[in-house]
Design an enzyme around this catalytic site. Structure first.
Site, short mmCIF file in Angstrom:
data_model
loop_
_atom_site.label_atom_id
_atom_site.label_comp_id
_atom_site.label_asym_id
_atom_site.label_seq_id
_atom_site.Cartn_x
_atom_site.Cartn_y
_atom_site.Cartn_z
N ARG A 215 -8.49 -0.38 5.76
CA ARG A 215 -8.49 -0.22 4.31
C ARG A 215 -9.43 -1.20 3.60
O ARG A 215 -9.89 -0.93 2.50
CB ARG A 215 -7.08 -0.40 3.75
CG ARG A 215 -6.13 0.73 4.12
CD ARG A 215 -4.78 0.58 3.44
NE ARG A 215 -3.86 1.65 3.80
CZ ARG A 215 -3.78 2.83 3.19
NH1 ARG A 215 -4.60 3.09 2.19
NH2 ARG A 215 -2.90 3.73 3.59
N LYS B 181 0.63 -10.29 8.39
CA LYS B 181 0.85 -8.90 8.76
C LYS B 181 -0.45 -8.42 9.38
O LYS B 181 -1.47 -8.28 8.69
CB LYS B 181 1.22 -8.05 7.54
CG LYS B 181 1.44 -6.57 7.88
CD LYS B 181 1.74 -5.75 6.63
CE LYS B 181 1.89 -4.28 7.00
NZ LYS B 181 2.08 -3.41 5.80
N TYR C 256 -2.44 -10.56 4.94
CA TYR C 256 -2.38 -9.17 5.44
C TYR C 256 -3.77 -8.73 5.85
O TYR C 256 -4.69 -8.67 5.02
CB TYR C 256 -1.81 -8.29 4.32
CG TYR C 256 -1.68 -6.82 4.62
CD1 TYR C 256 -1.71 -6.29 5.90
CD2 TYR C 256 -1.50 -5.92 3.56
CE1 TYR C 256 -1.57 -4.93 6.13
CE2 TYR C 256 -1.36 -4.55 3.78
CZ TYR C 256 -1.40 -4.07 5.06
OH TYR C 256 -1.26 -2.73 5.28
N ILE D 61 6.28 -5.23 9.57
CA ILE D 61 6.46 -4.63 8.25
C ILE D 61 6.08 -3.18 8.43
O ILE D 61 4.92 -2.85 8.68
CB ILE D 61 5.61 -5.33 7.17
CG1 ILE D 61 6.13 -6.75 6.96
CG2 ILE D 61 5.66 -4.54 5.86
CD1 ILE D 61 5.28 -7.58 6.01
N THR E 139 0.83 -1.20 0.00
CA THR E 139 0.00 0.00 0.00
C THR E 139 0.86 1.26 0.00
O THR E 139 0.57 2.23 -0.70
CB THR E 139 -0.91 0.02 1.25
OG1 THR E 139 -1.63 -1.20 1.31
CG2 THR E 139 -1.87 1.19 1.21
N TYR F 47 -13.28 -3.85 -0.22
CA TYR F 47 -14.48 -3.34 -0.87
C TYR F 47 -15.61 -4.36 -0.95
O TYR F 47 -16.75 -4.05 -0.65
CB TYR F 47 -14.17 -2.79 -2.28
CG TYR F 47 -15.32 -2.00 -2.87
CD1 TYR F 47 -15.59 -0.71 -2.43
CD2 TYR F 47 -16.14 -2.55 -3.84
CE1 TYR F 47 -16.65 0.01 -2.95
CE2 TYR F 47 -17.21 -1.83 -4.37
CZ TYR F 47 -17.46 -0.56 -3.91
OH TYR F 47 -18.52 0.15 -4.43
#
Length: 292
Positions: free
Chosen positions: A140, A164, A135, A206, A46, A109
């Site tokens: 997000r 992550k 992840y 990360i 990202t 989404y």
């Protein structure tokens, strides 16, 4: 999996003033973080503004990172999306030479159920020729990958080697650490709670701030892994204000201001992102110059 214990950094994509990819600056940043002592690199996450890069630009970023790294550190490639079939197709056709694992985000989404998330990563694990780090970033994706789903995936697919975890929830992270199978990596995706996660049994991070201040942040993580708590927290509190600042007006706008202060790259981001305001830019510049 030992390669991913410690600090990985989510590399930015530097842009020139004409918004083209700045390969010279990217090379400088790769060398800067390696010299700073991080354990591995993450490409096209990202923070790289991957959503605004076209196919040729992504390939240019990959080639630049691989060349600059020159085999010195493991490299993780971001390969994810909310179209499972498209992700699987990329996994089957991409050349993964130079990469040690992929980082694959939970579908955004679409807002799948936990079973949908499981089936998505089942398809990815089945198709991927290299290890997979999943992840979770609900801020997000609009959905939270629950610990039970993560543990199920970890038990069912041996090539899913870690997560992550970026829900920003230390209790959820501790549940993951408590119930994960042996050897599965719980990697912080939230810079501010990285040290508590490491001390609770996590494997590292990360990081975004670790890209700007790799020496201090990677040392903090190593001290945490060694259970040198007081020394680690001294570094945590040294950097804490900068962590708040780089995310205050969006990522990677904040960290790109740090790189501008370090004379490593321009502070340019692509729309729909915009630069941080002058007040925050000044605060970041002052912090960076004071620390360096």
């Amino acid at each position: 999996m030992q390669a991913f214990i410690g600090t990985g950094v989510a590399l930015v994509t530097p842009f020139k003033k004409d918004f083209s990819v700045d390969t010279e600056a990217l090379t400088k940043i790769v060398n800067y973080v390696i010299d700073g002592g991080v354990e591995y690199l993450v490409a096209l996450g990202t923070t790289a503004e991957t959503a605004t890069l076209n196919h040729d630009e992504k390939e240019l970023v990959i080639a630049t990172i691989i060349k600059a790294n020159a085999g010195r550190l493991p490299v993780v490639l971001g390969v994810g999306g909310n179209n499972t079939m498209q992700v699987v197709e990329e996994l089957k056709t991409r050349d993964f030479s130079g990469f040690s694992a992929i980082l694959s985000v939970s579908p955004y989404y679409n807002k799948p159920t936990q079973e949908g998330i499981y089936q998505h990563f089942k398809a990815i694990a089945t198709a991927s020729p290299i290890p997979v780090i999943i992840y979770n970033v609900p801020g997000r994706t609009a959905s939270n990958m629950l610990p039970a789903t993560v543990v199920r995936l970890a038990n069912d697919f041996k090539n899913i080697i870690g997560i992550k975890e970026a829900a920003g929830d230390i209790v959820q992270a501790m549940k993951l650490i408590q119930h994960k199978p042996e050897g599965f990596l719980v990697i912080s995706g939230d810079d501010m709670i990285t040290l508590p996660m490491v001390l609770a049994g996590g494997s590292g991070v990360i990081s975004v701030i670790g890209e700007g201040f790799p020496k201090e942040f990677s040392e903090m993580v190593r001290l945490g892994l060694q259970r040198k708590v007081d020394e680690a927290y001294k570094l945590h509190y040294l950097l804490a204000d900068s962590i708040d600042m780089i995310f205050e007006q969006g990522n990677p706008a904040g960290i790109k201001e740090v790189f501008k202060s370090l004379s490593l790259s321009e502070n340019i981001v692509r729309l729909p992102l915009v630069n941080v305001n002058e007040e925050l830019a000044s605060k970041l510049d002052n912090f960076t110059k004071k620390l360096s």
